[in-house]
Design a protein around this motif. Sequence first.
Motif, PDB file in Angstrom:
ATOM      1  N   SER A 137      -2.429   6.044   5.539  1.00 19.48           N
ATOM      2  CA  SER A 137      -1.661   7.195   6.037  1.00 19.48           C
ATOM      3  C   SER A 137      -0.312   6.761   6.597  1.00 19.48           C
ATOM      4  O   SER A 137       0.621   7.554   6.669  1.00 19.48           O
ATOM      5  CB  SER A 137      -2.463   7.945   7.107  1.00 19.48           C
ATOM      6  OG  SER A 137      -2.710   7.118   8.215  1.00 19.48           O
ATOM      7  N   GLY A 138      -0.193   5.488   6.997  1.00 24.25           N
ATOM      8  CA  GLY A 138       1.078   4.988   7.536  1.00 24.25           C
ATOM      9  C   GLY A 138       1.754   3.987   6.625  1.00 24.25           C
ATOM     10  O   GLY A 138       2.490   3.107   7.090  1.00 24.25           O
ATOM     11  N   MET A 139       1.522   4.101   5.298  1.00 18.24           N
ATOM     12  CA  MET A 139       2.047   3.104   4.355  1.00 18.24           C
ATOM     13  C   MET A 139       3.571   3.045   4.367  1.00 18.24           C
ATOM     14  O   MET A 139       4.163   1.978   4.184  1.00 18.24           O
ATOM     15  CB  MET A 139       1.539   3.418   2.949  1.00 18.24           C
ATOM     16  CG  MET A 139       1.874   2.336   1.916  1.00 18.24           C
ATOM     17  SD  MET A 139       1.296   0.665   2.414  1.00 18.24           S
ATOM     18  CE  MET A 139      -0.466   0.854   2.163  1.00 18.24           C
TER      19      MET A 139
ATOM     20  N   ALA B 145       8.254  -0.185   5.422  1.00  7.82           N
ATOM     21  CA  ALA B 145       9.564  -0.178   6.076  1.00  7.82           C
ATOM     22  C   ALA B 145       9.720  -1.360   7.026  1.00  7.82           C
ATOM     23  O   ALA B 145      10.816  -1.914   7.175  1.00  7.82           O
ATOM     24  CB  ALA B 145       9.777   1.130   6.829  1.00  7.82           C
ATOM     25  N   PHE B 146       8.620  -1.776   7.676  1.00  5.56           N
ATOM     26  CA  PHE B 146       8.665  -2.894   8.620  1.00  5.56           C
ATOM     27  C   PHE B 146       8.232  -4.209   7.974  1.00  5.56           C
ATOM     28  O   PHE B 146       8.023  -5.197   8.672  1.00  5.56           O
ATOM     29  CB  PHE B 146       7.765  -2.590   9.828  1.00  5.56           C
ATOM     30  CG  PHE B 146       8.422  -1.714  10.852  1.00  5.56           C
ATOM     31  CD1 PHE B 146       8.954  -2.255  12.017  1.00  5.56           C
ATOM     32  CD2 PHE B 146       8.542  -0.339  10.647  1.00  5.56           C
ATOM     33  CE1 PHE B 146       9.563  -1.445  12.959  1.00  5.56           C
ATOM     34  CE2 PHE B 146       9.152   0.473  11.586  1.00  5.56           C
ATOM     35  CZ  PHE B 146       9.675  -0.074  12.748  1.00  5.56           C
ATOM     36  N   ALA B 147       8.093  -4.196   6.625  1.00  8.12           N
ATOM     37  CA  ALA B 147       7.651  -5.394   5.905  1.00  8.12           C
ATOM     38  C   ALA B 147       6.411  -5.989   6.566  1.00  8.12           C
ATOM     39  O   ALA B 147       6.300  -7.206   6.766  1.00  8.12           O
ATOM     40  CB  ALA B 147       8.779  -6.427   5.838  1.00  8.12           C
ATOM     41  N   ALA B 148       5.469  -5.105   6.905  1.00  6.97           N
ATOM     42  CA  ALA B 148       4.277  -5.529   7.665  1.00  6.97           C
ATOM     43  C   ALA B 148       3.055  -5.721   6.768  1.00  6.97           C
ATOM     44  O   ALA B 148       1.925  -5.696   7.239  1.00  6.97           O
ATOM     45  CB  ALA B 148       3.971  -4.496   8.751  1.00  6.97           C
ATOM     46  N   GLU B 149       3.285  -5.925   5.462  1.00  2.00           N
ATOM     47  CA  GLU B 149       2.157  -6.068   4.539  1.00  2.00           C
ATOM     48  C   GLU B 149       1.261  -7.243   4.923  1.00  2.00           C
ATOM     49  O   GLU B 149       0.027  -7.125   4.915  1.00  2.00           O
ATOM     50  CB  GLU B 149       2.657  -6.248   3.100  1.00  2.00           C
ATOM     51  CG  GLU B 149       3.292  -5.015   2.498  1.00  2.00           C
ATOM     52  CD  GLU B 149       4.792  -4.912   2.784  1.00  2.00           C
ATOM     53  OE1 GLU B 149       5.449  -4.063   2.180  1.00  2.00           O
ATOM     54  OE2 GLU B 149       5.289  -5.713   3.624  1.00  2.00           O
ATOM     55  N   ASP B 150       1.872  -8.373   5.259  1.00  6.93           N
ATOM     56  CA  ASP B 150       1.075  -9.557   5.619  1.00  6.93           C
ATOM     57  C   ASP B 150       0.293  -9.326   6.908  1.00  6.93           C
ATOM     58  O   ASP B 150      -0.850  -9.763   7.048  1.00  6.93           O
ATOM     59  CB  ASP B 150       1.977 -10.791   5.778  1.00  6.93           C
ATOM     60  CG  ASP B 150       2.557 -11.257   4.450  1.00  6.93           C
ATOM     61  OD1 ASP B 150       1.994 -10.857   3.396  1.00  6.93           O
ATOM     62  OD2 ASP B 150       3.554 -11.994   4.459  1.00  6.93           O
TER      63      ASP B 150
ATOM     64  N   ARG C 176      -5.106  -8.212   9.311  1.00  7.42           N
ATOM     65  CA  ARG C 176      -6.047  -7.346  10.040  1.00  7.42           C
ATOM     66  C   ARG C 176      -7.207  -6.925   9.143  1.00  7.42           C
ATOM     67  O   ARG C 176      -8.375  -6.947   9.545  1.00  7.42           O
ATOM     68  CB  ARG C 176      -5.328  -6.091  10.540  1.00  7.42           C
ATOM     69  CG  ARG C 176      -4.433  -6.306  11.741  1.00  7.42           C
ATOM     70  CD  ARG C 176      -3.825  -4.983  12.184  1.00  7.42           C
ATOM     71  NE  ARG C 176      -4.853  -4.060  12.675  1.00  7.42           N
ATOM     72  CZ  ARG C 176      -4.671  -2.751  12.781  1.00  7.42           C
ATOM     73  NH1 ARG C 176      -3.530  -2.199  12.417  1.00  7.42           N
ATOM     74  NH2 ARG C 176      -5.638  -1.981  13.240  1.00  7.42           N
ATOM     75  N   PHE C 177      -6.856  -6.537   7.896  1.00  8.11           N
ATOM     76  CA  PHE C 177      -7.893  -6.108   6.958  1.00  8.11           C
ATOM     77  C   PHE C 177      -8.853  -7.257   6.642  1.00  8.11           C
ATOM     78  O   PHE C 177     -10.071  -7.076   6.627  1.00  8.11           O
ATOM     79  CB  PHE C 177      -7.238  -5.600   5.668  1.00  8.11           C
ATOM     80  CG  PHE C 177      -8.238  -5.230   4.603  1.00  8.11           C
ATOM     81  CD1 PHE C 177      -8.891  -4.014   4.639  1.00  8.11           C
ATOM     82  CD2 PHE C 177      -8.535  -6.119   3.571  1.00  8.11           C
ATOM     83  CE1 PHE C 177      -9.818  -3.677   3.670  1.00  8.11           C
ATOM     84  CE2 PHE C 177      -9.457  -5.795   2.603  1.00  8.11           C
ATOM     85  CZ  PHE C 177     -10.099  -4.565   2.650  1.00  8.11           C
TER      86      PHE C 177
END
Length: 575
Positions: free
Chosen positions: A205-207, A212-217, A222-223
């Motif tokens: 829901s917050g993809m 936008a914050f390059a927070a994929e890693d 966390r996952f």
Amino acid sequence: MNDRDRYWQLLAYIRPQTRTIVQALLCTLVFTAMWPVLAWLAGEIAKPLAEGQVLAIAKMAGLGTLTFLVQKIAQYGQDTLMAKAALAIGFQLRTQVYAHLQRLSLSYFESAQSGDLAYRMTEDIDRISEVVNKIFHQFVPSLLQLIVVLGYMVYLNWQLTLATLVIAPVMAGLITWFGERIRTLSYRSQSRISNLSALLVEVFSGMRLVQAFAAEDYTLERFSREAERNRLARYRTEKLKAIQSPVVGFLEAIALLSLLLLGGWQVSQKNLTGSAFVSYLAAVIMLIDPISLLTSNYNEFKQGQASLDRVFELLAMQPTVIEKEGAVPLPPVTGKVEFHKVSFAYQPDQPVLKELSLLALPGEAIALVGHSGAGKTTLVNLLPRLYDPQAGQILIDGIDIRDVTLRSLRSQIGIVPQETILFSGTIAQNIAFGQTRADLEAIQAAAKIANAHQFIIQFPEGYQTWVGERGVNLSGGQRQRLAIARAVLLNPRILILDEATSALDSESEALVQEALERVMRNRTVFIIAHRLATVRRADRILVLEHGQVVESGTHAELLNQGGRYARFYAQQFQA
């Protein structure tokens, strides 16, 4: 609450399916009655087989075929009827839990994880339905088969049967111990997968923010951490189940070997005929499947207990906002609203509103301004009873809102929130949300008032255009105008505008503001806005600070006073 109590609670859902379950059990009785017949036939066919009597062998084979056919027809009836009952029980439980969640107060959903709730509503209830199915579809037939076949074995040779059963208490104790451990580990495992589900809902829901914050890693870490916890919890459960199978199987093998030795001795002592011993061995073989099924069913029974705990935890939750017994429908109102010495706090030692009083006359537009945390949104959330104040009264047309039904109260209050929530469905369905009888003509009229009709008809599908989840294929201004159309269609006497234009660009804001001014006519309106330009035309402006009204007046009056409102205004327009 112990296991028995939990499953007793399930009886309320089982009872409506009594007729179907009784029909299934009748099929089970026929199915079970065929086992000793088959064991007897195994012994009887041994005699002509040894003597080469072809006609007698054919006769016994025919009887065996007929017996198998009757048994399998009964099994089909048992399986289909029990599946029907179990699915109906799951449907009833799921519907009741959903209805119960709808009645819970907003405060519960502010702390609950949506992924966890979704898991309980789907996976946990499916597991309960499967357990109910297996109780009647496997557990009861296996238990009956065990009793009937054991009875037949006692009839053939009670001494041999008694010796065979010596090991039974050891097996029963082991199965119980394993079952309790599996229940505990299953509860932990299901909690882990609920956490994982909640994390997925949160991230998906917050993809936009994630990318936008390059927070994929960061989100992947966390996952991975949560997935690893789930893996370990599942592995512990599976490892315990893997240990159980060979232990019980080893005991079964010892019992079978002991039986062969004792049986051979009984035949040698002329206490048992050869054909009777063949029949006895066939009966023993018929015990292997029910014992195995009873073991696995007991494990699933315990895993179902963990799911029952989680589902009944939801049903045990009580709303903080409760409709009064004997509450009456609120008659059509003129829109006079009075807050009388209202106090409210989310936490006991942190008051948000302190003995606040205000009076809004029918058709009056009141703007609420002040710093974040001053209590503006809390104040308007008390009006439709999303929360209840700890002290004071809220009256509409002189009627205490606690004396009327929630549905009749909320149906006369429209809300246009800051964050517009749209659901998967058509544009028409989103405008008519919550109203089952709205026709397309009324929907179009509401859209025109909300300045939404023009952009809607530009879509190839018009009002039947499909809106993606949360309305992602619409702009912010378009979503907000649909929210206004939704409020217009409700035709409320009281309207709440909670930062309705704060997230819009100037062009969208102008369209939305024009729509709002049209909608506000002849209604009592509460406006929350940080942009003071949007509240200048309000009939009255209230400045809130620390949960109290510290200034009140029109835009011009408050500017002349040179107080807090004047300072807010000067700061915004200087900026």
